[in-house]
Design a protein around this motif. Structure first.
Motif, PDB file in Angstrom:
ATOM      1  N   LYS A  70      24.742  -5.645-102.025  1.00 38.11           N
ATOM      2  CA  LYS A  70      25.863  -5.427-101.100  1.00 38.11           C
ATOM      3  C   LYS A  70      26.384  -6.758-100.558  1.00 38.11           C
ATOM      4  O   LYS A  70      27.587  -7.015-100.550  1.00 38.11           O
ATOM      5  N   ILE A  71      25.472  -7.628-100.131  1.00 38.05           N
ATOM      6  CA  ILE A  71      25.862  -8.939 -99.595  1.00 38.05           C
ATOM      7  C   ILE A  71      26.527  -9.785-100.678  1.00 38.05           C
ATOM      8  O   ILE A  71      27.537 -10.450-100.435  1.00 38.05           O
ATOM      9  N   ALA A  72      25.968  -9.754-101.888  1.00 35.28           N
ATOM     10  CA  ALA A  72      26.539 -10.539-102.984  1.00 35.28           C
ATOM     11  C   ALA A  72      27.949 -10.064-103.322  1.00 35.28           C
ATOM     12  O   ALA A  72      28.847 -10.889-103.536  1.00 35.28           O
ATOM     13  N   LEU A  73      28.167  -8.765-103.351  1.00 35.44           N
ATOM     14  CA  LEU A  73      29.495  -8.240-103.661  1.00 35.44           C
ATOM     15  C   LEU A  73      30.489  -8.583-102.553  1.00 35.44           C
ATOM     16  O   LEU A  73      31.636  -8.947-102.838  1.00 35.44           O
ATOM     17  N   GLU A  74      30.066  -8.467-101.298  1.00 30.69           N
ATOM     18  CA  GLU A  74      30.954  -8.774-100.176  1.00 30.69           C
ATOM     19  C   GLU A  74      31.376 -10.235-100.170  1.00 30.69           C
ATOM     20  O   GLU A  74      32.485 -10.567 -99.768  1.00 30.69           O
ATOM     21  N   ASN A  75      30.492 -11.123-100.611  1.00 28.36           N
ATOM     22  CA  ASN A  75      30.781 -12.557-100.598  1.00 28.36           C
ATOM     23  C   ASN A  75      31.280 -13.101-101.934  1.00 28.36           C
ATOM     24  O   ASN A  75      31.507 -14.302-102.067  1.00 28.36           O
ATOM     25  N   ASP A 105      25.380  -4.630-110.365  1.00 29.25           N
ATOM     26  CA  ASP A 105      26.739  -5.165-110.434  1.00 29.25           C
ATOM     27  C   ASP A 105      26.720  -6.691-110.465  1.00 29.25           C
ATOM     28  O   ASP A 105      27.493  -7.323-111.161  1.00 29.25           O
ATOM     29  N   VAL A 106      25.825  -7.284-109.658  1.00 29.96           N
ATOM     30  CA  VAL A 106      25.636  -8.732-109.659  1.00 29.96           C
ATOM     31  C   VAL A 106      24.296  -8.992-110.350  1.00 29.96           C
ATOM     32  O   VAL A 106      23.251  -8.554-109.871  1.00 29.96           O
TER      33      VAL A 106
END
Length: 158
Positions: A6-11, A53-54
């Motif tokens: 979630k953090i990787a996708l947001e950033n 996803d990442v």
């Protein structure tokens, strides 16, 4: 892992690199086996995991915890020690078992890892031309993938 994703996708990150070392992965292999989660082991012990996803990369997979501690000490990096707690679960018991094995023979952690690596990787763990292999030592690529690569090069020359 979901939180990291979630953090990787947001950033907008393109890869997640975890600091899991050989010692930690060896403990994970044994505890997953004891718990009956052996099906996911081929995915958990590879350098690259593109199920998410990442994609997740394990660049320290071949480094023992002692080696990592020594490198941090040489570079004057601060490290945190986990509190010694009484063994209450399978993970703690496995960690103490691996620690005892390490006292007898430090290469046991690598042996556990090499044994788990013999499991056939899933398709999302394969090395591919999309650049994930940049983080990996070429000497550790599976033989069948190197042969496929060499065959592709031979076909180009024809």
């Amino acid at each position: 892992m979901l939180l990291l994703q979630k953090i990787a996708l947001e950033n907008g990150y393109t890869k997640i690199m975890l600091g899991s070392c050989a010692s930690g992965i060896a403990c994970h292999v044994l505890s997953a086996t004891v718990k009956g989660h052996g099906y996911s082991l081929p995915a958990d012990v590879q350098y690259v995991d593109t199920r998410w996803d990442v994609p997740v990369v394990l660049p320290l997979r071949d480094v023992l915890a002692q080696e990592l501690s020594l490198l941090c000490e040489l570079d004057s990096l601060k490290t945190q020690q986990l509190l010694d707690r009484p063994c209450r679960g399978i993970n703690s018991l496995v960690a103490s078992f691996v620690a005892r094995l390490r006292e007898e023979n430090p290469s046991r952690e690598h042996t556990i890892l090499r044994t788990a690596q013999k499991l056939k990787p899933f398709s999302f763990n394969k090395f591919s031309a999309d650049g994930y292999h940049d983080f990996l030592p070429s000497r550790l690529r599976p033989k069948d993938q190197i042969e496929d690569y060499l065959l592709e090069d031979d076909d180009v020359g024809k």
